[in-house]
Design an enzyme around this catalytic site. Structure first.
Site, PDB file in Angstrom:
ATOM      1  N   HIS A 173       0.841  -1.215   0.000  1.00 13.57           N
ATOM      2  CA  HIS A 173       0.000   0.000   0.000  1.00 13.57           C
ATOM      3  C   HIS A 173       0.875   1.265   0.000  1.00 13.57           C
ATOM      4  O   HIS A 173       0.425   2.310   0.461  1.00 13.57           O
ATOM      5  CB  HIS A 173      -0.951   0.022   1.198  1.00 13.57           C
ATOM      6  CG  HIS A 173      -1.695  -1.258   1.400  1.00 13.57           C
ATOM      7  ND1 HIS A 173      -2.938  -1.496   0.871  1.00 13.57           N
ATOM      8  CD2 HIS A 173      -1.326  -2.405   2.046  1.00 13.57           C
ATOM      9  CE1 HIS A 173      -3.326  -2.725   1.204  1.00 13.57           C
ATOM     10  NE2 HIS A 173      -2.363  -3.298   1.907  1.00 13.57           N
ATOM     11  N   SER A 294      15.723  21.197 -16.002  1.00 10.98           N
ATOM     12  CA  SER A 294      14.526  21.980 -16.286  1.00 10.98           C
ATOM     13  C   SER A 294      14.925  23.255 -17.003  1.00 10.98           C
ATOM     14  O   SER A 294      16.001  23.810 -16.762  1.00 10.98           O
ATOM     15  CB  SER A 294      13.820  22.312 -14.970  1.00 10.98           C
ATOM     16  OG  SER A 294      13.003  23.458 -15.115  1.00 10.98           O
ATOM     17  N   LYS A 300      16.678  21.547 -10.825  1.00 14.48           N
ATOM     18  CA  LYS A 300      16.005  20.280 -11.116  1.00 14.48           C
ATOM     19  C   LYS A 300      16.886  19.222 -11.777  1.00 14.48           C
ATOM     20  O   LYS A 300      17.760  19.539 -12.572  1.00 14.48           O
ATOM     21  CB  LYS A 300      14.799  20.518 -12.040  1.00 14.48           C
ATOM     22  CG  LYS A 300      13.578  21.083 -11.353  1.00 14.48           C
ATOM     23  CD  LYS A 300      13.019  20.208 -10.243  1.00 14.48           C
ATOM     24  CE  LYS A 300      12.305  18.980 -10.738  1.00 14.48           C
ATOM     25  NZ  LYS A 300      11.055  19.301 -11.431  1.00 14.48           N
ATOM     26  N   GLU A 307      10.929   7.858 -16.697  1.00 11.98           N
ATOM     27  CA  GLU A 307       9.546   8.285 -16.945  1.00 11.98           C
ATOM     28  C   GLU A 307       9.063   7.862 -18.324  1.00 11.98           C
ATOM     29  O   GLU A 307       7.913   7.450 -18.506  1.00 11.98           O
ATOM     30  CB  GLU A 307       9.440   9.810 -16.837  1.00 11.98           C
ATOM     31  CG  GLU A 307       9.640  10.348 -15.436  1.00 11.98           C
ATOM     32  CD  GLU A 307       9.719  11.870 -15.467  1.00 11.98           C
ATOM     33  OE1 GLU A 307       8.674  12.512 -15.337  1.00 11.98           O
ATOM     34  OE2 GLU A 307      10.824  12.402 -15.646  1.00 11.98           O
TER      35      GLU A 307
END
Ligand code: ARG
Length: 476
Positions: A173, A294, A300, A307
Site C-alpha cells: 500500500h 529543467s 532540477k 519516466e
C-alpha cells in the site's frame, strides 16, 4: 436508369494501366487519393528480406512441382538476388504507386529478367505471401527481443549481486511494511522478465507453422510439396487450414501481448526508481547521463529516461488493443483491414528495442543511497511482525500476539519511541512471555535472517535466487 458518378478519364496509355496487378479486370485507373489511402509501401517495405526469402523458396518449390524449368527457376532466383542487393544497397527503385513491397519486388524482378518473372506468382496470393512474410519477420524479431530482455535481466542481476546485504523498507500500500534487501527487490524484476522472455519464446513456437500454400484462401491448386517448402523456410510444419492461414493474426497478437506485459513490468520498475529518486525517499540518484534538467528551475534533475520507459507502456498497450480491435469483426478469410496490423506491430518492435537499448546502461549508472535505505528500513515499526513472531515462538497464538504487538506499537507512538527503545520491564507490561532475547528479534538483521525460505529476503535465500536467476538467464 442507374445514375453513376462521372467516369474517371481512362488511363492515357496501356502501360500506365498495366502497372496494377489486376490491370486486366479494370477499365479505369485508381483515384490518387484511393491509391495513397490503400498503399502500404511506406511501412511494409521493412519486410523485404522476408518477402525475398519467401519468393526464393517458392520459386524452388514451383520447380520441384514441375511448374518452372531449372533454367526458369535459376533466372528467378538470380533475379531475386539482384533485387535483394538493390534493396540492401539502398538503390532499389521504390514506386509508391505499386501499392506494397510485394508488388514492388515482383515488378522489379520482371524488369530485370523479363517475362519469366511473371511465373513467380503461380499458385500464390499476396494473402499467403504477407502471412509468411510476417511470420518470418516475427521469428527474427522474437530472437532480438528475447536478447534485449536478457540484457535488462543481466543489468538487474549485476546490481542485485552488489546489494544482497543492503536493507531497505519493503512496502505494501506504499506504506513501509517489512525490511527487505535491495538485491531481493531487483531480482523480483528479473524473474518477471524471465516469464516475459518465455512468453516471447512460446509465441515463436506457435509461429512455426507455415501459411504459404494457402494462396488466396482455399489452398493452392498446384501440387506443391508444402512440407519441403516449410523445411526450406525453417518452419516446423505446414499450417493445417488454408482459411486460418490467411485469416488470423493471433501470433502477432501474442507478440503484442507479451510486449505489453513486458512494458508493464518495466514501467513498474521505472516507477520504483522515480519514486526512490524523490527527496522524500532519497534512495537513488540518477546519473547526469540518464537524467534531464529543467528549462526554468535551475536545481532540477528529472528522471526522464525512467519516466519515458513508463510512458511508452501506453503505446505498447495501445498497439495490442488496436490490432485486437481491427481483427474482432472480420469475416473469414482475408480482409484488407488486416493491413492495419503492421504499423502497430512494427511500432511495438521498435519501441521495445529502444527501451532495451536504454534501460541496461541506465540501471548500471544508478547510485543507490544504501545508507538512507538502511536507516529507513529500521523506522516505522517495520519489525513489528517479528516481535509478534517472537511471541508465537513462545507459544502464544498468532492472533493474540498480533493484538499484543499492536498495543505495543500504539504505546511507542504516544511515547515517541522505536520498538527497540523499549526495555524488558516495559515489554512485560504487555506480555509475561517477553524475555531478554526479545530485543534481538526486532533488529533489521534478525528480521531479514528469519526469512530464509525459498523466495524469502534473507541474504542467504537471495544468494540462492541470484544463482537461479543466473542459470535461467544463461539458458537460450
Ligand atoms: N498489404 C496487404 C496486407 O498487408 C498484403 C495482402 C494484400 N492482399 C490483398 N488481397 N489485397 O495485408
Amino acid at each position: 436508369m442507374k445514375s453513376r458518378p462521372r467516369k474517371r478519364a481512362a488511363p492515357q496509355s496501356g502501360a500506365a494501366k498495366s502497372e496494377k496487378l489486376w490491370g486486366g479486370r479494370f477499365a479505369a485507373g485508381a483515384d490518387p487519393t484511393a491509391e495513397r489511402f490503400t498503399g502500404s509501401l511506406a511501412f511494409d517495405r521493412r519486410l523485404w528480406p522476408h518477402d525475398i526469402a519467401g519468393s526464393v523458396a517458392w520459386a524452388k518449390a514451383l520447380a520441384r512441382a514441375g511448374l518452372l524449368s531449372a533454367a526458369e527457376r535459376d533466372a528467378i532466383v538470380r533475379g531475386l538476388a539482384t533485387v535483394r542487393d538493390e534493396l540492401a544497397a539502398g538503390t532499389f527503385p521504390y514506386r509508391a504507386e505499386l501499392e506494397d513491397i510485394h508488388t514492388n519486388i515482383e515488378r522489379r524482378l520482371q524488369e530485370l529478367i523479363g517475362e519469366v518473372g511473371g511465373k513467380l506468382h503461380t499458385g500464390r496470393s499476396r494473402n499467403d505471401q504477407i502471412a509468411v512474410d510476417e511470420r518470418l519477420y516475427l521469428r527474427e524479431v522474437i530472437a532480438r527481443v528475447r536478447a534485449g530482455v536478457r540484457r535488462v535481466q543481466e543489468a538487474l542481476v549485476a546490481r542485485a549481486a552488489e546489494t544482497i546485504e543492503a536493507p531497505l523498507p519493503g512496502y505494501t500500500h506504499l506504506q513501509r511494511a517489512q525490511p527487505i534487501v535491495l538485491g531481493h527487490h531487483l531480482l523480483a524484476y528479473v524473474f518477471m522478465l524471465q516469464r516475459d522472455r518465455d512468453r516471447f519464446g512460446d509465441c515463436g513456437a506457435r509461429a512455426s507453422a507455415m501459411p504459404l500454400g494457402a494462396a488466396a484462401l482455399a489452398g493452392t491448386a498446384f501440387p506443391i510439396d508444402l512440407e519441403a517448402l516449410a523445411r526450406d523456410l525453417g518452419f516446423a510444419g505446414v499450417s493445417p487450414n488454408s482459411l486460418d492461414s490467411v485469416s488470423d493474426r493471433d501470433t502477432l497478437l501474442e507478440f503484442l501481448a507479451a510486449a505489453a506485459i513486458t512494458a508493464m513490468h518495466l514501467s513498474r520498475l521505472a516507477t520504483d526508481l522515480t519514486l526512490w529518486a524523490t527527496a522524500e525517499f532519497g534512495f537513488v540518484e540518477f546519473s547526469d547521463a540518464f537524467a534531464t534538467g529543467s528549462s526554468i528551475m535551475p536545481q532540477k534533475k528529472n528522471p526522464d529516461v525512467a519516466e519515458l520507459v513508463r510512458g511508452k507502456s501506453g503505446r505498447l498497450y495501445g498497439n495490442l488493443v488496436a490490432v485486437l480491435t481491427t481483427m474482432k469483426g472480420l469475416p473469414l478469410a482475408y480482409n484488407s483491414d488486416m493491413q492495419e496490423d503492421k504499423e502497430p506491430f512494427f511500432d511495438s518492435v521498435d519501441t521495445l528495442e529502444a527501451i532495451f537499448a536504454v534501460v541496461p546502461p541506465m540501471l548500471a549508472s544508478l547510485a543507490f543511497r544504501t545508507d538512507r535505505m538502511r536507516r529507513a528500513a529500521a523506522e516505522n515499526f517495520a519489525t513489528a511482525t517479528d516481535l509478534a513472531d517472537y511471541l508465537v515462538r513462545k507459544g502464544l497464538p498468532f492472533r493474540q500476539a498480533h493484538g499484543v504487538v499492536g498495543r505495543i506499537v500504539r504505546f511507542c507512538e504516544t511515547e515517541g519511541k522505536p520498538l527497540e527503545g523499549l526495555g524488558l520491564v516495559e515489554l512485560r507490561r504487555f506480555s509475561p512471555l517477553f524475555e531478554d532475547d526479545a530485543k534481538d528479534a526486532v533488529t533489521v538483521e534478525a528480521s531479514l535472517r528469519a526469512r530464509a525460505v525459498t523466495g524469502g529476503t534473507a541474504p542467504d535465500a537471495v544468494r540462492r535466487s541470484l544463482a537461479l536467476a543466473r542459470t535461467l538467464i544463461a539458458r537460450a
